[in-house]
Write a protein that holds these residues in place. Structure first.
Motif, short mmCIF file in Angstrom:
data_model
loop_
_atom_site.label_atom_id
_atom_site.label_comp_id
_atom_site.label_asym_id
_atom_site.label_seq_id
_atom_site.Cartn_x
_atom_site.Cartn_y
_atom_site.Cartn_z
N GLN A 158 0.76 -1.46 0.06
CA GLN A 158 0.06 -0.04 0.10
C GLN A 158 0.82 1.26 -0.05
N PHE A 159 2.04 1.17 0.84
CA PHE A 159 2.71 2.50 0.98
C PHE A 159 3.88 2.32 -0.19
N ALA A 160 4.16 1.51 -0.59
CA ALA A 160 5.01 1.49 -1.85
C ALA A 160 4.31 2.07 -2.86
N VAL A 161 3.13 1.96 -3.12
CA VAL A 161 2.25 2.79 -4.49
C VAL A 161 2.05 3.98 -3.87
N ALA A 162 1.58 4.24 -2.70
CA ALA A 162 1.25 5.72 -2.28
C ALA A 162 2.59 6.57 -2.16
N THR A 163 3.68 5.98 -1.76
CA THR A 163 4.77 6.83 -1.66
C THR A 163 5.65 7.10 -2.83
N PHE A 164 5.44 6.14 -3.86
CA PHE A 164 6.47 6.02 -5.05
C PHE A 164 5.54 6.38 -6.28
N GLY A 165 4.32 6.21 -6.13
CA GLY A 165 3.44 6.23 -7.49
C GLY A 165 3.82 7.48 -8.24
#
Length: 375
Positions: A208-215
């Motif tokens: 979830q935070f991989a996408v939210a942070t680096f999207g």
């Protein structure tokens, strides 16, 4: 009205706690490396970690309304002063303190759901409550990229202070006897069920935070989008994530299980992230953008299910502390995700970072316990 006020409080808190990655392009323009800027935007989560269990214990003992209002109000005041500090170290310290205060809404608002809703309604109610996280991110995605750094902090502070006032006026604490204990008598930690729920929830926070942070930076760096356009796309995806949380909660009420739908959605998350990693590796930007949007929607869908399962299994006497522990594990992973994946992206690229997130989701599939609802 209680649920609406709780959602408003969560939205304001989450816009600050999880929306700061939209400051990454501006922080990099100010001269910070991606790794250093990622550490800075993770600072609220480090503060959150120190206080979640304590806020939960206070909610168990004194009720939810005062705990949520106090924490959000304190966070808003600190954020108002943040633009006046100089240097990344001082700013990071402010963000840690504000994050520690804002943790009250994460620990206490879920307990309101346990007290005010029956087991057959809690999945949908918690889904509505958990919509606040992607809604807060969506608000941040639209507002922060077009504001100055000082303007962004003032905007986030106003949201926290307004939500604190609303909660203080509207929210009523449920009766202390409300709710049904679904777990064993005594400490619910006498069995491994809660530990498995905590572990699965923490594993699912990583993608979830991989996408939210680096999207956003992925779209800027790899797809050559401008930050404002990328922010608008991810805002749309965040609204989709909010709807996914709502749908997942409704599904769990109908299925009579929180963990069955949670396991299926974790598997879907793993597959979509694997596709994103592959598309990034072979240079297929169109596929990568579509996969990123789908991942932004599905990766957030399980959060409300894990929260509801934890609260129900712990029972009203332990729900605040159990949710605090659950939140601590999730936010510990969230705090590490930004700096760790920032370094991975710098040295190995986005495909490796997204592949690692897919692996975490796949591990969660095996970790989720099997539970049925109890009346």
């Amino acid at each position: 009205m209680v649920l609406a006020a709780g959602v408003a409080g969560m939205t304001a808190g989450c816009a600050f706690l999880y929306g700061l990655p939209y400051l990454l392009p501006r922080l990099r323009a100010d001269g910070l490396s991606l790794t250093h800027a990622a550490v800075l935007v993770a600072c609220p989560t480090f503060g959150l970690l120190a206080t979640l269990v304590g806020w939960g214990a206070l909610a168990d003992r004194y009720g939810e309304r005062g705990v949520i209002a106090l924490g959000l109000g304190g966070a808003g005041l600190v954020l108002l002063g943040a633009p006046a500090v100089s240097g990344p170290v001082a700013l990071g310290a402010c963000l840690v303190v504000a994050g520690a205060a804002a943790g009250s809404v994460n620990a206490a608002s879920g307990r309101l759901i346990l007290g005010w809703f029956s087991p057959a309604e809690r999945g949908l109610a918690m889904g509505i409550r958990q919509m606040a996280q992607p809604l807060g991110v969506a608000v941040a995605a639209v507002a922060i990229p077009v504001l100055s750094r000082a303007g962004a902090f003032t905007f986030l502070a106003a949201g926290c202070l307004g939500a604190a006032a609303l909660v203080a006026v509207v929210v009523r604490d449920p009766a202390r006897s409300a709710g049904v204990a679904a777990g064993p008598s005594g400490s619910p930690y006498r069995t491994p069920v809660l530990l498995r729920l905590h572990g699965a929830g923490a594993l699912l926070v990583f993608p979830q935070f991989a996408v939210a942070t680096f999207g956003l930076v992925f779209l800027v760096d790899s797809a050559r989008w401008d930050a404002a356009t990328a922010g608008r796309l991810l805002a749309v995806a965040a609204f989709g994530g909010a709807a996914a949380r709502l749908g997942a909660g409704w599904w769990s009420d109908r299925a009579g299980s929180r963990t069955g739908p949670m396991r299926i959605l974790a598997g879907v998350t793993a597959g979509v992230l694997a596709l994103l990693a592959l598309a990034g590796a072979v240079g297929a930007p169109g596929v990568a953008v579509v996969a990123l949007v789908v991942a932004a929607v599905v990766s957030v869908s399980t959060n409300g299910l894990s929260f509801t399962a934890v609260a129900e299994y712990a029972g009203p006497g332990w729900a605040g502390r159990a949710l605090g522990i659950h939140n601590t594990g999730q936010n510990g992973v969230a705090a590490l995700t930004a700096p760790v994946l920032g370094a991975v992206v710098t040295h190995a690229g986005y495909p490796v970072a997204f592949a690692s997130a897919a692996i975490a989701a796949a591990l969660a599939v095996a970790t989720v316990p099997t539970l049925q609802l109890r009346g």
